[in-house]
Design an enzyme around this catalytic site. Structure first.
Site, PDB file in Angstrom:
ATOM      1  CG  HIS C 193      13.189  15.336  75.709  1.00  0.00           C
ATOM      2  ND1 HIS C 193      11.866  15.410  76.069  1.00  0.00           N
ATOM      3  CD2 HIS C 193      13.184  14.854  74.431  1.00  0.00           C
ATOM      4  CE1 HIS C 193      11.090  14.988  75.067  1.00  0.00           C
ATOM      5  NE2 HIS C 193      11.862  14.658  74.058  1.00  0.00           N
ATOM      6  CD  GLU C 240       7.844  14.645  72.591  1.00  0.00           C
ATOM      7  OE1 GLU C 240       8.243  14.484  71.433  1.00  0.00           O
ATOM      8  OE2 GLU C 240       8.242  13.909  73.536  1.00  0.00           O
TER       9      GLU C 240
HETATM   10 FE   LIG Z   1       9.180  12.731  70.989  1.00  0.00          FE
END
Ligand SMILES: [Fe+3]
Ligand SMILES: [Fe+3]
Lengths: 284, 129, 284, 129
Positions: C193, C240
């Site tokens: 993302h 992440e």
């Molecule tokens: Fe996050």
């Protein structure tokens, strides 16, 4: 190409700042300590550094146990001193060198170090007093600052070997820096002293002399001890020697002792001052 | 600032190595001493030093000191503060409020008079001749 | 002897918390994501962990740029969630495991990692939402917490290789822990993302599938990329994935995939959930 | 909290590697953006969010935003905030004050309508069949 001109190693006892503030440098208690500095000043006049990279330990001004870094690198455009709890006069502010700080941080993280980065950071007496000793009566500090704080407060402390490796990685970063700066390395704190416990007042002059003799020619020998070995030999706050070891690591060339002074006691501390010039190895 | 201790301090784990007369401020000590050290850290602010001077008990309440820590503070007992998890770098700020120099603090912990403590420090001068 | 039961890997998008708060898990937008969790719950019922060691990234709740750690390890007896700027309902507090935290920290510093230690620490949605997903409707969390925050916010980020090494060092620390605890590892965030820039909305399902396929059997393959490679492939917040890589490293035995779910999109994110059970190698 | 900037932001150094449309929040950006990010970080406190709502200009003054940052904030210009050193993790808190969802923020940066932006996200579903 930047130049690492050498390293200045010195104790940072708060009482030194008080003595400077009172102007008692020539009194019998203080004179043997302050007499160590004219040779440092003469060396600085010739070495002409523009930037100081300082390995020191925070004494509970900028860091608390809620966020306690093993290694912290300042990346601020400006650093201030502040009240450390005793309401003493504050030290002059310090101009940062954030581009160089980030260059060092990039290099450290790229070399498997895990620093905490500080874009805002208060610096305490352990950084400011060595500046006062090196540049007395300066209207403004003649060097920009990159501060690197090492945890000497809360165990586990980084090992002497790790601190030496940190210093060497900083040295390698400085060597790869494109700027024209002349860089001086500072390592502050020590030598032997202990403020806490039934052994408070402990001083070990033989060990201190060993450290002074060994730091320049064979820093790896100092790095083969662990942090508790240093505490046993040099006292709980004598472990500030870690800052000296890291600073020594940043001197990447051939080092030569310019001057040294050793005087006991200043406050509870065996106070030492040393300059190691750093000569880039001559290409063969 | 409040203490994070939910249910009192954890017992100190045994150290793997001890150095006589030399406190090692490790994780166990840091856990035990958090409230006391947090109070001492607050003394960087002169207003907090003044608040402590005005009402010591109320100030200790604010930081939720343990009974052991409160007693050591009340008694100006440096070794007691360390035994309760205090770290000397933070305790030095409290010592300042009490008007104690590092020599006073050293003398108190070693059971010497301040004069004797200073004399012992000065005695090392001979070794540097 | 403690047991590392396995790892749970899951996205941590704030909108998931909002969906839980509204009780809309069965609506068409959300159902395919929440359907990934009953197998996780069944595995947890049988794995019965007492402690969760969680690799996550702080989103500007506990850390700011004045003191930004590369790696931070919590050592608090209790952790609270707090307002992250949107006034959302707060998550339940978390009981710490400070003795285990310090054991991990001792091991990390002894293994040349340089963590920042946190005796007081707020934990954000990226830790709390995976807890909500794993233990829905728990009156209190059934596990104690050791939080380990990885810097995914400010470059230089730690390399995937360094994050994997961090996880492996944590795994080694857990293996040497004498307590009877059953320990689950969590890695939160991702997968692809991107929230910022002209490429906002970027999603890369092929890369995500590659990561899901590779994480269990060959984490070193993921660690051969650098952080910018991940950003290029997975988007700026897809990095992440570093939390997943570190968490995978802490699984020191033979891993076996228990369940996985992959659904696009949740908010701007390709959402994934996976459980890897960890079997201690049978001594020969 | 005040900005540490003594004399304005340093110019951003060239990145060694660029990924199109993808801001890299490195040291140069962090230096440039400190004031803006510090302001956004302050919005964790609801009282600060309210103070910003009541007097946006005064609040920007308090954090010594640069002219470029002030303009981007005034214009609700997300790409402008990022160009001025803003980091999305902190900017998200400001976006919340403006009532913008992450889809709104995404649409604004890509020049799409919010509907088109959401549709593009949903279109990836086919790849997971
Ligand atoms: Fe996050
Ligand atoms: Fe010191």
């Amino acid at each position: 190409m930047s130049t690492i001109v050498g390293g200045i190693f010195t104790s940072h006892v708060p009482a030194i700042g008080a003595a400077i503030a009172k102007g008692v440098q020539q009194e019998p208690y203080w004179k043997p300590f302050f007499d160590g500095f004219p040779p440092v000043h003469r060396w600085l006049e010739q070495a002409k550094p523009d930037v100081a990279v300082v390995f020191y330990n925070d004494h509970g001004l900028n860091f608390f146990l809620d966020k306690m870094p093993t290694f912290a690198v300042g990346a601020a455009p400006r650093y201030e001193n502040a009240d450390e709890g005793w309401g003493l006069p504050l030290f002059k502010p310090f101009e940062g060198a954030p581009d160089l700080s980030w260059h060092i941080i990039d290099h450290l993280v790229g070399s498997d170090f895990d620093p905490t980065t500080c874009q805002q950071m208060l610096v305490d007496h352990s950084l400011a007093i060595p500046f006062e000793l090196c540049w007395p009566e300066a209207a403004a500090w003649p060097v920009k600052l990159v501060p690197i704080a090492i945890n000497t407060v809360q165990h586990p402390l980084p090992s002497p070997r790790r601190c030496l490796a940190l210093g060497r990685a900083v040295g390698a970063a400085l060597e790869s820096w494109d700027g024209p700066e002349r860089i001086v390395i500072l390592g502050t704190g020590g030598l032997s002293h202990q403020l806490d416990g039934e052994r408070a007042g402990f001083i070990n002059t033989a060990y201190d002399r060993h450290c002074l003799d060994t730091l320049g020619p064979d820093p790896d020998a100092l790095a083969r001890q662990d942090a508790l070995d240093i505490i046993e030999q040099a006292g709980s706050q004598g472990v500030e020697l870690l800052n000296w070891i890291a600073a020594r690591g940043a001197l990447t060339g051939r080092v030569e002792e310019v001057t040294r002074n050793y005087h006991v006691p200043i406050s509870n501390t065996a106070a030492a001052t040393m300059v190691l010039a750093n000569e880039a190895p001559v290409p063969a | 600032m409040t203490s994070p201790a939910a249910s009192g301090p954890a017992p100190r784990r045994p150290m793997s190595r001890t150095i006589p007369g030399t406190p090692i401020f490790d994780g166990a000590a840091a856990t035990q001493g958090y409230a006391l050290n947090a109070m001492c850290f607050s003394f960087n602010d002169p207003a907090n030093r003044e608040a402590f001077r005005v009402d010591e008990d109320a100030y200790c309440d604010r930081f939720a000191l343990t009974p052991q820590q409160r007693r050591a503070v009340k008694d100006r007992d440096i070794l007691g503060m360390i035994a309760a998890g205090g770290n000397i770098y933070y305790l030095a700020k409290l010592a300042g409020i009490f008007g104690l120099s590092v020599q006073d603090v050293g003398a108190a912990q070693t059971g010497m008079s301040v004069e004797a403590f200073k004399a012992a420090l000065l005695a090392h001068q001979e070794e540097t001749a």
